[in-house]
Design a protein around this motif. Structure first.
Motif, short mmCIF file in Angstrom:
data_model
loop_
_atom_site.label_atom_id
_atom_site.label_comp_id
_atom_site.label_asym_id
_atom_site.label_seq_id
_atom_site.Cartn_x
_atom_site.Cartn_y
_atom_site.Cartn_z
N SER A 66 10.93 -0.86 10.21
CA SER A 66 9.65 -0.85 10.90
C SER A 66 9.05 0.55 10.86
CB SER A 66 9.83 -1.25 12.37
OG SER A 66 10.30 -2.57 12.46
N GLU A 67 7.73 0.60 10.87
CA GLU A 67 7.02 1.88 10.89
C GLU A 67 6.09 1.87 12.08
OE1 GLU A 67 3.49 4.36 9.30
OE2 GLU A 67 3.52 2.29 9.93
N ARG A 68 6.18 2.92 12.89
CA ARG A 68 5.31 3.04 14.05
C ARG A 68 4.81 4.47 14.12
NH1 ARG A 68 7.68 0.75 19.51
NH2 ARG A 68 7.66 -1.17 18.32
N ASP A 69 3.52 4.64 14.18
CA ASP A 69 2.91 5.98 14.21
C ASP A 69 3.36 6.84 13.04
OD1 ASP A 69 1.58 5.34 16.58
OD2 ASP A 69 3.30 5.95 17.79
N GLY A 70 3.54 6.22 11.90
CA GLY A 70 3.93 6.96 10.70
C GLY A 70 5.39 7.34 10.64
N GLU A 100 0.85 -1.19 0.00
CA GLU A 100 0.00 0.00 0.00
C GLU A 100 0.89 1.24 0.00
OE1 GLU A 100 -1.44 0.81 4.36
OE2 GLU A 100 -1.56 -1.34 3.97
N THR A 101 0.32 2.38 -0.28
CA THR A 101 1.07 3.64 -0.28
C THR A 101 0.42 4.58 0.72
OG1 THR A 101 1.53 3.31 -2.62
CG2 THR A 101 1.94 5.48 -1.75
N ASP A 102 1.23 5.21 1.59
CA ASP A 102 0.67 6.14 2.56
C ASP A 102 0.52 7.53 1.94
OD1 ASP A 102 3.21 7.24 2.56
OD2 ASP A 102 3.63 6.80 4.66
N GLY A 103 0.08 8.50 2.73
CA GLY A 103 -0.17 9.85 2.25
C GLY A 103 1.07 10.56 1.74
N GLU A 104 2.25 10.12 2.17
CA GLU A 104 3.50 10.74 1.73
C GLU A 104 4.14 10.01 0.55
OE1 GLU A 104 6.09 11.17 5.08
OE2 GLU A 104 4.46 11.93 6.34
N GLY A 105 3.46 9.00 0.03
CA GLY A 105 3.97 8.27 -1.12
C GLY A 105 4.92 7.14 -0.77
N ARG A 106 5.07 6.83 0.52
CA ARG A 106 5.94 5.72 0.92
C ARG A 106 5.20 4.40 0.75
NH1 ARG A 106 7.58 7.37 6.86
NH2 ARG A 106 5.32 7.32 6.95
N ARG A 107 5.94 3.37 0.34
CA ARG A 107 5.34 2.04 0.19
C ARG A 107 5.34 1.36 1.55
NH1 ARG A 107 7.99 -1.03 -4.65
NH2 ARG A 107 9.77 -0.86 -3.29
N ILE A 108 4.19 0.81 1.93
CA ILE A 108 4.02 0.14 3.21
C ILE A 108 3.61 -1.31 2.95
CG2 ILE A 108 2.77 0.12 5.41
CD1 ILE A 108 4.36 2.67 5.06
N VAL A 109 4.28 -2.25 3.62
CA VAL A 109 3.93 -3.67 3.54
C VAL A 109 3.64 -4.14 4.96
CG1 VAL A 109 4.75 -5.97 2.95
CG2 VAL A 109 5.38 -4.04 1.51
N THR A 110 2.51 -4.79 5.16
CA THR A 110 2.16 -5.33 6.47
C THR A 110 2.44 -6.83 6.47
OG1 THR A 110 0.46 -3.65 6.74
CG2 THR A 110 0.34 -5.57 8.20
N VAL A 111 3.33 -7.25 7.37
CA VAL A 111 3.70 -8.66 7.47
C VAL A 111 3.54 -9.08 8.92
CG1 VAL A 111 5.54 -10.36 7.16
CG2 VAL A 111 5.39 -8.39 5.63
#
Length: 148
Positions: free
Chosen positions: A116-120, A70-81
């Motif tokens: 890792s991504e936490r709270d954006g 998925e892509t967040d509001g800033e255009g970063r690619r996010i993968v949930t595993v």
């Protein structure tokens, strides 16, 4: 969700459990086995290895299905595993030049960086992964997700 990671002569794809099971059954007791199309076969609960008489070698391993990107509001690619979110960079191609300090047998390989991504926000160390990551690991799930 699980799928089979099907590797035939070094080329890896993902197939559904139904497709993978059908190929294994066909090789074991179906048309292919009756026509002597299978030279050797071993089969376990989560992994199957088939050597066909025409020289093809197929290995199927049961793995987690690739995670969606998925892509967040800033255009970063996010993968949930495994319930955890990771920010994923761009794939670095394997055609980059070999640096002077590299061992003589070192070959450039494609890889992707993630963290890792936490709270954006970025959290924890940056890691890298490539196509040789062990099936079932976070690194392999991320590699599969960005290379679908």
């Amino acid at each position: 969700m699980k799928v089979y990671e099907r590797t035939e002569n070094g080329i890896t794809t993902h197939v559904s459990i139904r497709e993978g099971t059908a190929e294994v059954n066909d090789a074991m007791i179906g048309r292919v086995s009756r026509e002597r199309g299978v030279r050797k076969m071993s089969s376990g609960r989560t992994q199957h290895h088939i050597e066909y008489a025409d020289g093809r070698v197929v290995r199927m391993t049961l793995v987690d299905a690739p995670a969606p990107v998925e892509t967040d509001g800033e255009g970063r690619r996010i993968v949930t595993v495994k319930g955890k979110r990771y920010v994923v960079g761009q794939v670095v191609p394997a055609d980059r030049p070999v640096h002077d300090g590299a061992p003589k047998d070192w070959k450039p390989r494609a890889y992707v960086s993630y963290w890792s991504e936490r709270d954006g926000e970025r959290f924890g160390p940056t890691r890298t992964t490539d196509g040789d990551a062990k099936p079932g690991t976070v690194g392999r799930a991320i590699w599969d997700a960005v290379n679908r």
